[in-house]
Scaffold this motif. Structure first.
Motif, mmCIF file in Angstrom:
data_model
loop_
_atom_site.group_PDB
_atom_site.id
_atom_site.type_symbol
_atom_site.label_atom_id
_atom_site.label_comp_id
_atom_site.label_asym_id
_atom_site.label_seq_id
_atom_site.Cartn_x
_atom_site.Cartn_y
_atom_site.Cartn_z
ATOM 1 N N ARG A 1 0.840 -1.205 0.000
ATOM 2 C CA ARG A 1 0.000 0.000 0.000
ATOM 3 C C ARG A 1 0.872 1.251 0.000
ATOM 4 O O ARG A 1 0.597 2.217 -0.709
ATOM 5 N N ARG B 1 0.883 13.645 -4.321
ATOM 6 C CA ARG B 1 1.943 12.746 -4.791
ATOM 7 C C ARG B 1 2.898 13.487 -5.730
ATOM 8 O O ARG B 1 4.113 13.355 -5.612
ATOM 9 N N MET C 1 -2.224 9.901 2.608
ATOM 10 C CA MET C 1 -1.950 9.179 1.372
ATOM 11 C C MET C 1 -2.251 7.681 1.481
ATOM 12 O O MET C 1 -2.572 7.044 0.486
ATOM 13 N N PRO D 1 -5.384 8.412 -1.195
ATOM 14 C CA PRO D 1 -4.309 8.928 -2.061
ATOM 15 C C PRO D 1 -4.784 10.082 -2.943
ATOM 16 O O PRO D 1 -5.916 10.097 -3.412
ATOM 17 N N GLU E 1 2.135 1.735 -3.485
ATOM 18 C CA GLU E 1 1.105 2.157 -4.438
ATOM 19 C C GLU E 1 0.630 3.585 -4.196
ATOM 20 O O GLU E 1 0.397 4.334 -5.141
ATOM 21 N N ALA E 2 0.433 3.949 -2.933
ATOM 22 C CA ALA E 2 -0.300 5.175 -2.610
ATOM 23 C C ALA E 2 0.579 6.341 -2.188
ATOM 24 O O ALA E 2 0.103 7.470 -2.142
ATOM 25 N N THR E 3 1.825 6.100 -1.851
ATOM 26 C CA THR E 3 2.666 7.182 -1.345
ATOM 27 C C THR E 3 3.905 7.333 -2.227
ATOM 28 O O THR E 3 4.078 6.608 -3.201
ATOM 29 N N ASP F 1 -3.408 12.541 -6.143
ATOM 30 C CA ASP F 1 -2.381 12.736 -7.171
ATOM 31 C C ASP F 1 -1.650 14.065 -7.034
ATOM 32 O O ASP F 1 -0.445 14.141 -7.264
#
Length: 160
Positions: A80, A154, A145, A149, A83-85, A151
């Motif tokens: 995770r 990020r 995040m 999450p 993928e998300a951070t 964008d």
């Protein structure tokens, strides 16, 4: 769970810089978040756990923090984070780093017990703002995040 006790080849350093050594050494940029955990656990348990002795509240906080270290280093959460951070190469913590994180939470809890509320708030703000300014990440963004999450965040964290 297959976590390495130390970084490859038994290397032990005080500080894990951003990159592959991060979360493998004794401390890293996310160590501050574990001190904040201690402040937060103290505040929460002081509020809802008043009948319990401070030692019992500290024990409970330590159990919760230890459980988090296990969950945080599970394949589900490691993936995770990837993928998300912005932690694209995150491989999880070494056992050394996890133990350090737990000890830092205890230190934060004990500091919160001794300090006035205003001082605790100031320390938490500094511990959130310094990593935010230097590595564009902190406990607040990390939770954000992981849960939802974004964008735009990020891209900002990546320096884009």
């Amino acid at each position: 769970m297959g976590r390495p006790p130390l970084y490859k080849g038994g290397l032990i350093q005080l500080w894990g810089p951003v990159g592959p050594k991060q979360s493998q050494m004794i401390f890293d940029w996310y160590s501050a978040s574990h001190i904040i955990h201690g402040f937060l656990f103290y505040a929460i348990l002081h509020t809802i756990g008043r009948p319990k002795k401070p030692e019992q509240r500290l024990l409970l906080a330590t159990i919760v923090e230890s459980a988090w270290e296990l969950v945080e280093n599970s394949p589900v959460i490691i993936n995770r984070y990837r993928e998300a951070t912005i932690a694209l190469g995150y491989r999880g913590d070494s056992i050394l780093n996890s133990v350090s994180d737990i000890l830092l939470m205890i230190a934060g809890f004990l500091l919160a017990k001794r300090l006035p509320v205003w001082a605790s708030v100031m320390i938490v703000l500094v511990l959130e703002l310094v990593p935010l300014a230097i590595i564009r990440d902190n406990l607040t963004l990390n939770i954000w995040m992981l849960v939802a999450p974004n964008d735009a965040i990020r891209h900002w964290q990546a320096g884009a």
